[in-house]
Structure formats: structure tokens, C-alpha cells
Design a protein around this motif. Sequence first.
Motif, short mmCIF file in Angstrom:
data_model
loop_
_atom_site.label_atom_id
_atom_site.label_comp_id
_atom_site.label_asym_id
_atom_site.label_seq_id
_atom_site.Cartn_x
_atom_site.Cartn_y
_atom_site.Cartn_z
N GLU A 1 0.86 -1.28 -0.18
CA GLU A 1 0.43 -0.54 0.15
C GLU A 1 0.52 1.48 -0.30
O GLU A 1 0.59 1.67 -0.30
CB GLU A 1 -0.98 0.03 1.18
CG GLU A 1 -2.20 1.06 1.60
CD GLU A 1 -2.81 1.29 0.22
OE1 GLU A 1 -3.07 2.55 0.13
OE2 GLU A 1 -2.89 0.79 -0.40
N HIS A 2 1.52 1.34 0.61
CA HIS A 2 3.27 2.17 0.64
C HIS A 2 3.11 2.30 -0.33
O HIS A 2 3.39 3.93 -0.75
CB HIS A 2 3.46 2.50 1.82
CG HIS A 2 3.04 2.09 3.40
ND1 HIS A 2 2.48 3.73 3.98
CD2 HIS A 2 3.28 1.84 4.27
CE1 HIS A 2 1.70 2.84 5.34
NE2 HIS A 2 2.06 1.48 5.40
N GLY A 3 3.58 2.10 -1.24
CA GLY A 3 4.21 2.13 -2.91
C GLY A 3 3.13 1.49 -4.23
O GLY A 3 4.27 1.93 -4.77
N SER A 4 2.05 1.92 -4.09
CA SER A 4 1.27 1.99 -4.40
C SER A 4 1.06 3.04 -5.84
O SER A 4 1.41 4.12 -5.37
CB SER A 4 -0.33 1.62 -3.70
OG SER A 4 -0.35 3.34 -3.50
N GLU A 5 0.66 3.14 -6.72
CA GLU A 5 -0.24 3.78 -7.57
C GLU A 5 -0.17 5.00 -7.01
O GLU A 5 -0.01 6.51 -7.68
CB GLU A 5 -0.15 3.95 -9.00
CG GLU A 5 -0.69 4.41 -10.15
CD GLU A 5 1.11 4.37 -10.53
OE1 GLU A 5 1.24 5.95 -11.24
OE2 GLU A 5 1.46 4.25 -10.58
N ALA B 1 1.23 12.00 -3.55
CA ALA B 1 2.68 12.43 -3.08
C ALA B 1 3.15 13.35 -4.26
O ALA B 1 4.26 14.78 -3.49
CB ALA B 1 3.66 11.26 -2.85
N PHE B 2 2.75 13.07 -5.38
CA PHE B 2 3.54 14.00 -5.85
C PHE B 2 2.36 14.98 -6.39
O PHE B 2 3.01 16.78 -6.34
CB PHE B 2 3.66 13.54 -7.96
CG PHE B 2 3.27 14.45 -9.08
CD1 PHE B 2 4.62 14.25 -9.01
CD2 PHE B 2 2.74 15.09 -9.67
CE1 PHE B 2 5.35 15.63 -10.36
CE2 PHE B 2 2.75 15.61 -10.72
CZ PHE B 2 4.68 16.04 -10.89
N ARG C 1 1.11 20.91 -5.15
CA ARG C 1 0.58 21.76 -4.17
C ARG C 1 1.53 22.89 -3.37
O ARG C 1 0.99 23.91 -2.65
CB ARG C 1 -0.58 21.58 -2.92
CG ARG C 1 -1.34 21.16 -3.90
CD ARG C 1 -2.81 20.45 -3.19
NE ARG C 1 -2.70 19.93 -2.36
CZ ARG C 1 -2.43 18.11 -2.46
NH1 ARG C 1 -3.68 18.59 -3.59
NH2 ARG C 1 -1.92 17.08 -1.77
N GLY C 2 2.50 22.06 -3.16
CA GLY C 2 4.19 23.02 -2.20
C GLY C 2 3.75 22.43 -1.04
O GLY C 2 4.72 23.17 -0.04
N THR D 1 7.67 14.30 -0.47
CA THR D 1 8.04 12.93 0.45
C THR D 1 8.84 12.01 -0.77
O THR D 1 8.83 10.50 -0.16
CB THR D 1 7.17 12.34 1.32
OG1 THR D 1 5.85 12.82 0.17
CG2 THR D 1 6.57 12.66 2.32
N LEU D 2 8.88 12.43 -1.62
CA LEU D 2 9.26 11.68 -2.95
C LEU D 2 10.41 12.08 -2.87
O LEU D 2 11.08 12.18 -1.83
CB LEU D 2 8.91 12.50 -4.48
CG LEU D 2 7.33 12.71 -4.54
CD1 LEU D 2 6.52 13.35 -5.32
CD2 LEU D 2 6.59 11.13 -4.63
N ALA D 3 10.97 10.67 -3.83
CA ALA D 3 12.63 9.98 -3.48
C ALA D 3 13.02 11.84 -3.95
O ALA D 3 12.75 12.56 -4.83
CB ALA D 3 13.17 9.32 -4.72
N ASP D 4 14.49 12.22 -3.71
CA ASP D 4 15.11 13.30 -4.12
C ASP D 4 16.83 12.83 -4.98
O ASP D 4 16.29 11.43 -4.90
CB ASP D 4 16.16 14.37 -3.22
CG ASP D 4 16.73 13.86 -2.18
OD1 ASP D 4 16.54 12.03 -2.52
OD2 ASP D 4 17.25 14.22 -0.99
N PHE D 5 17.31 14.23 -5.74
CA PHE D 5 17.93 13.38 -6.43
C PHE D 5 18.76 12.22 -5.81
O PHE D 5 19.62 11.74 -6.35
CB PHE D 5 19.00 14.86 -6.58
CG PHE D 5 19.69 13.91 -7.94
CD1 PHE D 5 19.88 13.71 -9.19
CD2 PHE D 5 21.28 14.38 -7.17
CE1 PHE D 5 20.64 13.73 -10.22
CE2 PHE D 5 22.06 13.54 -8.49
CZ PHE D 5 22.13 14.44 -9.81
#
Length: 58
Positions: A15-19, A25-26, A31-32, A36-40
Motif C-alpha cells: 500500500e505504501h508503494g502503490s500508484e 505524494a506528487f 501544491r507546495g 515525500t518523494l525521492a530526491d536526486f
Amino acid sequence: MCRAADGGTLFSHGEHGSEHTRLSAFASAIRGEEPTLADFAAGLRVQRVVEHFHQAAS
């Protein structure tokens, strides 16, 4: 769930990695809100691990 050495999450299953979770998260980041998305840096760590696996298999 796989955690990086610094405690950050590299990737998650279920569930935590679902689409839905990734799209939510995106949308939050757009929205500013605190992303919580992966960074570089996290992406680079994953790339190095994958490249290491490929080198070890050769």
C-alpha cells in the motif's frame, strides 16, 4: 520497505508503494507541501546499488 543508510526510504512495497500513494505524494509536492518523494540523492544511491549489482554479475 528498504531503508537507506541515512534512514531515508529507498522504496516501499504494498500500500505504501502503490500508484495512488505515489500520485498523491506528487500532487502534494505540486501544491507546495513538504515533499515525500525521492530526491536526486536517493535516486543516485539506488542507481549506484543497481550498477554495483550489474558489475558483480559480470
